[in-house]
Structure formats: C-alpha cells, structure tokens
Design a protein around this motif. Structure first.
Motif, PDB file in Angstrom:
ATOM      1  N   PRO A  20       0.674  -1.306  -0.064  1.00 52.85           N
ATOM      2  CA  PRO A  20      -0.006  -0.160   0.010  1.00 52.85           C
ATOM      3  C   PRO A  20       0.883   1.231   0.010  1.00 52.85           C
ATOM      4  CG  PRO A  20      -0.679  -1.482   1.763  1.00 52.85           C
ATOM      5  CD  PRO A  20       0.573  -1.897   1.121  1.00 52.85           C
ATOM      6  N   ARG A  21       0.306   2.308  -0.856  1.00 51.54           N
ATOM      7  CA  ARG A  21       1.116   3.512  -0.704  1.00 51.54           C
ATOM      8  C   ARG A  21       0.378   4.812  -0.651  1.00 51.54           C
ATOM      9  NH1 ARG A  21       4.221   2.445  -6.674  1.00 51.54           N
ATOM     10  NH2 ARG A  21       4.486  -0.019  -6.426  1.00 51.54           N
ATOM     11  N   ASP A  22      -0.797   4.385  -0.280  1.00 52.43           N
ATOM     12  CA  ASP A  22      -2.046   5.637  -0.228  1.00 52.43           C
ATOM     13  C   ASP A  22      -2.014   6.179   1.370  1.00 52.43           C
ATOM     14  OD1 ASP A  22      -2.957   3.227   0.875  1.00 52.43           O
ATOM     15  OD2 ASP A  22      -4.878   3.838   0.363  1.00 52.43           O
ATOM     16  N   ARG A  23      -1.311   5.797   2.071  1.00 53.56           N
ATOM     17  CA  ARG A  23      -1.608   6.375   3.596  1.00 53.56           C
ATOM     18  C   ARG A  23      -0.197   7.153   4.187  1.00 53.56           C
ATOM     19  NH1 ARG A  23      -4.697   1.622   6.786  1.00 53.56           N
ATOM     20  NH2 ARG A  23      -3.952   0.213   4.846  1.00 53.56           N
ATOM     21  N   ARG A  24      -0.363   7.885   5.046  1.00 53.03           N
ATOM     22  CA  ARG A  24       0.923   8.747   5.609  1.00 53.03           C
ATOM     23  C   ARG A  24       0.797   8.683   7.002  1.00 53.03           C
ATOM     24  NH1 ARG A  24       2.014   7.513   1.129  1.00 53.03           N
ATOM     25  NH2 ARG A  24       2.715   8.891  -0.735  1.00 53.03           N
ATOM     26  N   LEU A  25       1.794   8.811   7.588  1.00 50.65           N
ATOM     27  CA  LEU A  25       2.002   9.039   9.011  1.00 50.65           C
ATOM     28  C   LEU A  25       1.556  10.599   9.195  1.00 50.65           C
ATOM     29  CD1 LEU A  25       5.298   6.932   9.877  1.00 50.65           C
ATOM     30  CD2 LEU A  25       3.021   6.608  10.636  1.00 50.65           C
ATOM     31  N   PRO A  26       1.077  10.867  10.392  1.00 49.03           N
ATOM     32  CA  PRO A  26       0.532  12.157  10.578  1.00 49.03           C
ATOM     33  C   PRO A  26       1.781  12.990  10.615  1.00 49.03           C
ATOM     34  CG  PRO A  26      -0.236  10.986  12.277  1.00 49.03           C
ATOM     35  CD  PRO A  26       0.593   9.948  11.386  1.00 49.03           C
ATOM     36  N   GLU A  27       1.867  14.136  10.102  1.00 48.78           N
ATOM     37  CA  GLU A  27       2.827  15.326  10.067  1.00 48.78           C
ATOM     38  C   GLU A  27       3.313  15.896  11.437  1.00 48.78           C
ATOM     39  OE1 GLU A  27       2.595  18.419   7.239  1.00 48.78           O
ATOM     40  OE2 GLU A  27       2.117  16.987   5.542  1.00 48.78           O
ATOM     41  N   ASP A  28       4.587  16.009  11.558  1.00 52.76           N
ATOM     42  CA  ASP A  28       4.909  16.640  12.893  1.00 52.76           C
ATOM     43  C   ASP A  28       4.778  15.691  14.067  1.00 52.76           C
ATOM     44  OD1 ASP A  28       6.009  18.436  11.436  1.00 52.76           O
ATOM     45  OD2 ASP A  28       4.086  19.707  11.873  1.00 52.76           O
ATOM     46  N   ALA A  29       4.299  14.467  13.823  1.00 50.78           N
ATOM     47  CA  ALA A  29       4.285  13.484  14.871  1.00 50.78           C
ATOM     48  C   ALA A  29       5.628  12.942  15.555  1.00 50.78           C
ATOM     49  CB  ALA A  29       3.224  12.400  14.622  1.00 50.78           C
ATOM     50  N   ARG A  30       5.735  12.599  16.701  1.00 54.11           N
ATOM     51  CA  ARG A  30       6.777  11.648  17.292  1.00 54.11           C
ATOM     52  C   ARG A  30       6.430  10.238  16.863  1.00 54.11           C
ATOM     53  NH1 ARG A  30       7.769  13.438  23.038  1.00 54.11           N
ATOM     54  NH2 ARG A  30       5.390  13.185  22.871  1.00 54.11           N
ATOM     55  N   VAL A  31       7.118   9.648  16.105  1.00 49.68           N
ATOM     56  CA  VAL A  31       6.538   8.434  15.832  1.00 49.68           C
ATOM     57  C   VAL A  31       7.994   7.202  16.486  1.00 49.68           C
ATOM     58  CG1 VAL A  31       5.982   6.514  13.891  1.00 49.68           C
ATOM     59  CG2 VAL A  31       5.273   8.925  13.853  1.00 49.68           C
ATOM     60  N   VAL A  32       7.380   6.244  17.017  1.00 57.25           N
ATOM     61  CA  VAL A  32       8.321   5.148  17.327  1.00 57.25           C
ATOM     62  C   VAL A  32       7.867   4.085  16.740  1.00 57.25           C
ATOM     63  CG1 VAL A  32       6.891   4.795  19.453  1.00 57.25           C
ATOM     64  CG2 VAL A  32       9.554   4.155  19.335  1.00 57.25           C
ATOM     65  N   PHE A  33       9.077   3.076  16.295  1.00 61.08           N
ATOM     66  CA  PHE A  33       8.494   2.012  15.839  1.00 61.08           C
ATOM     67  C   PHE A  33       9.254   0.760  16.423  1.00 61.08           C
ATOM     68  CE2 PHE A  33       9.056   5.168  12.346  1.00 61.08           C
ATOM     69  CZ  PHE A  33       7.977   4.705  11.222  1.00 61.08           C
ATOM     70  N   THR A  34       8.308  -0.285  16.650  1.00 60.34           N
ATOM     71  CA  THR A  34       8.683  -1.533  17.416  1.00 60.34           C
ATOM     72  C   THR A  34       8.390  -2.783  16.673  1.00 60.34           C
ATOM     73  OG1 THR A  34       8.909  -2.397  19.729  1.00 60.34           O
ATOM     74  CG2 THR A  34       6.593  -1.745  18.606  1.00 60.34           C
ATOM     75  N   GLY A  35       9.168  -3.817  17.181  1.00 62.33           N
ATOM     76  CA  GLY A  35       8.904  -5.121  16.653  1.00 62.33           C
ATOM     77  C   GLY A  35       9.859  -5.985  17.440  1.00 62.33           C
ATOM     78  N   CYS A  36       9.876  -7.498  16.771  1.00 61.68           N
ATOM     79  CA  CYS A  36      10.836  -8.314  17.378  1.00 61.68           C
ATOM     80  C   CYS A  36      11.456  -9.208  15.994  1.00 61.68           C
ATOM     81  CB  CYS A  36      10.235  -9.409  18.133  1.00 61.68           C
ATOM     82  SG  CYS A  36       9.496  -8.764  19.589  1.00 61.68           S
ATOM     83  N   GLY A  37      12.969  -9.532  16.229  1.00 62.35           N
ATOM     84  CA  GLY A  37      13.539 -10.220  15.291  1.00 62.35           C
ATOM     85  C   GLY A  37      13.329  -9.526  13.718  1.00 62.35           C
ATOM     86  N   THR A  38      13.018 -10.214  12.811  1.00 62.14           N
ATOM     87  CA  THR A  38      12.958  -9.444  11.393  1.00 62.14           C
ATOM     88  C   THR A  38      11.961  -8.223  11.550  1.00 62.14           C
ATOM     89  OG1 THR A  38      13.428 -11.292  10.058  1.00 62.14           O
ATOM     90  CG2 THR A  38      12.273  -9.846   9.303  1.00 62.14           C
ATOM     91  N   SER A  39      10.812  -8.320  12.097  1.00 59.25           N
ATOM     92  CA  SER A  39      10.169  -7.177  12.165  1.00 59.25           C
ATOM     93  C   SER A  39      10.748  -5.898  12.938  1.00 59.25           C
ATOM     94  CB  SER A  39       8.924  -7.432  12.781  1.00 59.25           C
ATOM     95  OG  SER A  39       8.128  -8.446  12.190  1.00 59.25           O
ATOM     96  N   TYR A  40      11.803  -6.211  14.033  1.00 56.15           N
ATOM     97  CA  TYR A  40      12.515  -5.087  14.550  1.00 56.15           C
ATOM     98  C   TYR A  40      13.499  -4.595  13.650  1.00 56.15           C
ATOM     99  CZ  TYR A  40      15.604  -2.679  17.759  1.00 56.15           C
ATOM    100  OH  TYR A  40      16.358  -1.588  18.284  1.00 56.15           O
ATOM    101  N   HIS A  41      14.042  -5.192  12.801  1.00 58.60           N
ATOM    102  CA  HIS A  41      15.140  -4.785  11.808  1.00 58.60           C
ATOM    103  C   HIS A  41      14.292  -3.949  10.830  1.00 58.60           C
ATOM    104  CE1 HIS A  41      17.424  -8.677  12.690  1.00 58.60           C
ATOM    105  NE2 HIS A  41      17.498  -7.716  13.817  1.00 58.60           N
ATOM    106  N   ALA A  42      12.933  -4.259  10.349  1.00 57.89           N
ATOM    107  CA  ALA A  42      12.353  -3.682   9.425  1.00 57.89           C
ATOM    108  C   ALA A  42      11.873  -2.357  10.002  1.00 57.89           C
ATOM    109  CB  ALA A  42      11.125  -4.226   9.002  1.00 57.89           C
ATOM    110  N   ALA A  43      11.318  -2.393  11.439  1.00 55.93           N
ATOM    111  CA  ALA A  43      11.114  -1.188  12.422  1.00 55.93           C
ATOM    112  C   ALA A  43      12.071  -0.080  12.493  1.00 55.93           C
ATOM    113  CB  ALA A  43      10.493  -1.612  13.368  1.00 55.93           C
ATOM    114  N   GLN A  44      13.382  -0.626  12.667  1.00 59.48           N
ATOM    115  CA  GLN A  44      14.698   0.357  12.381  1.00 59.48           C
ATOM    116  C   GLN A  44      14.610   1.012  11.028  1.00 59.48           C
ATOM    117  OE1 GLN A  44      17.318  -3.170  14.110  1.00 59.48           O
ATOM    118  NE2 GLN A  44      18.294  -1.263  15.153  1.00 59.48           N
ATOM    119  N   THR A  45      14.314   0.612  10.130  1.00 57.67           N
ATOM    120  CA  THR A  45      14.442   1.379   9.032  1.00 57.67           C
ATOM    121  C   THR A  45      13.604   2.701   9.045  1.00 57.67           C
ATOM    122  OG1 THR A  45      12.618   0.311   7.627  1.00 57.67           O
ATOM    123  CG2 THR A  45      14.958  -0.657   7.584  1.00 57.67           C
ATOM    124  N   GLY A  46      12.479   2.755   9.808  1.00 52.28           N
ATOM    125  CA  GLY A  46      11.558   3.807   9.856  1.00 52.28           C
ATOM    126  C   GLY A  46      12.202   5.063  10.709  1.00 52.28           C
TER     127      GLY A  46
END
Length: 285
Positions: A20-46
């Motif tokens: 999906p390419r149609d959604r955006r995180l809120p502008e100026d929001a402090r966003v934290v990403f989380t996950g475990c294992g492979t999902s945590y590595h993906a989270a880190q790219t954010g």
C-alpha cells in the motif's frame, strides 16, 4: 514445504508491487517503531525504533507507535502495544490479529502470509510499507529488487561471517546476520562499523568472511577504513554498495540460500525440524 524460502524470496518483486502506498503518518508526530526479530529490523528502517521488550520495560514518550509484526501476534510486540498509551498503527501481513485489535490503523504489507519461518518478502514489504508511510516513493523498489535477484552470491570458504554497517545500513547488517543464522545455521555477527573499529577486531582473523555495507558520506569513509583494517588481518572482505534497505538485503538472502543448499539445509524451518531446537522453541512463549 521445503523450498518456500526460495519461492518467496524470488516472489519479492511481485509482492512489493502490492505494498500500500496511499497512507501517510501524521505530519510532525513523534513516531516510534517497534517489533521483534526480522520485524524489529524492518522497524529500525523507519527511524526511531525500540525493540518490543525494551518498549515494555520503558514505554517510549511518543505521539504514535508503529508496530511491525508479520502475523500480528508476537507476544512481546502485543505487550509493547498495550504498554503504550497512545495511538498505534500496525504494519503486518494479515488484517485480523491480536495486534490489529489494538491498532488504530492496519497496513497489510504482503499479499499472503509467508510460509517459511526464514522471512524474506515480509521483511522487504514491511520496509517498503514503512517508507511509503513516510512519503517516500517506493515505486522503483520492485524493479531494483528484481535486478538484485539476478546476482549470484558465491558460497564462502570460511566458516564465520561478519557483516558491518552504519546509519541506514545498520538494520540491513542485523537482518543479514539473522538470515544467515536462521536459514543456513552460520556463525555470523553484525557489527556497527565504528564499533567494529573499537575493539571488535581483536577477535577477527582470516577465518572470517567479511562484508562491509558502504553507505554514503562519512559512513562510506569509515566503511573503507573498516575494509582496510579487515584486509590487514587477512580477511576476505567485500565493500558492498548500498541503495536502500529493501534492496540491499537481497544479496544476503541469496547468500543464505546458497549456503543452505551447499550444506543440504532446509532454511524454511530455521532448525526447528531438529528435536533439540524444537524443544528450545517450546521452552518459551
């Protein structure tokens, strides 16, 4: 079903086209990403990312939490979401799950649940979905991954593998090592480039095959320093050019497949087809 890791790895271009390419995180929001294992590595790219257990132990002060979980039921990530008193978004492979019930927004990043436990496409699709949420153009990624899949990665003679990276490439180094450990049972270690140069070299010699992710700017300068140091120790070393985390990981997915096939290993079950490793997994939730 043996062969699922290979099938899904080579299906990545098609899977990425459905992200999906149609959604955006809120502008100026402090966003934290989380996950475990492979999902945590993906989270880190954010950007700002906290491993799920750490987010349980010390809930981050952020405006929004993005959880990454392929099947949406990872216990520590569920705990992290419950511990966070704010809106939650979920990047996942399935619309209905315990995490989806907690989420304000659910982004289904893959067209199916990955059958292999040595995840490939669910990682790259999560990375692409996160990039799209941040307004990045991800339309070029399927073609770039398709090109990367034509690369033939030779099987190293060495028994140990080192992967180093910095900045944007640090998640790739970690995910590369996880694939090698899960899918090919290799003794592999991920190193932040600068940390590698501050003591870690003492345990490195010619028995180690090294890959250093190049990066850009200052990271590239230090990557070249790391290559020089590793080569001085007699390590066979490759300076790996980098484009994007969703593309750069493909080289190491292919390396995992090549080593697994050379060793007669089925990467799909990540060693849990052996009774000892099955017992180990059964020992925790």
């Amino acid at each position: 079903m043996p062969g699922e890791t290979r099938r899904t790895a080579f299906a990545q271009p098609d899977w990425l086209r459905s992200v999906p390419r149609d959604r955006r995180l809120p502008e100026d929001a402090r966003v934290v990403f989380t996950g475990c294992g492979t999902s945590y590595h993906a989270a880190q790219t954010g950007g700002w990312a906290i491993q799920a257990l750490e987010a349980v132990l010390s809930p981050p002060e952020a405006d929004l939490m993005v959880c990454v979980s392929h099947e949406g039921d990872t216990p520590a990530t569920v705990e992290a979401a419950k511990s966070f008193f704010g809106p939650k978004w979920l990047v996942t492979g399935v619309a209905d799950s315990p995490l989806a019930e907690l989420a304000d927004e659910v982004i289904v990043a893959t067209p199916e649940i990955e059958a292999s436990w040595c995840h490939t496409a669910s990682y790259t699709c999560s990375v692409a979905a996160i990039a799209a949420l941040q307004g990045e153009d991800v339309g070029w990624l399927p073609g770039a991954v398709e090109a990367a899949l034509t690369f033939s990665e030779p099987v190293p003679e060495q028994a140990k593998i080192l992967v180093a990276g910095a900045g944007r490439d640090w998640p790739t180094a970690q995910e590369a090592v996880l694939k090698l450990r899960e899918g090919a049972w290799v003794s592999a270690g991920a190193h932040q480039t600068e940390q590698l140069l501050h003591g870690h070299l003492a345990a490195v010699d010619e028995s180690v095959r090294a890959y250093v992710l190049e990066g850009e700017g200052r990271a590239a300068e230090r990557a070249r320093d790391a290559v020089a140091a590793l080569e001085a120790l007699g390590c066979e070393t490759t300076l790996v050019p980098t484009q994007h985390p969703a593309v750069d990981i493909v080289r190491f997915q292919l390396l995992t497949l090549a080593i697994a096939e050379a060793r007669g290993i089925d990467p799909d079950r990540i060693h849990r087809d052996d009774e000892r490793w099955a017992r180990a997994r059964a020992a925790y939730r």
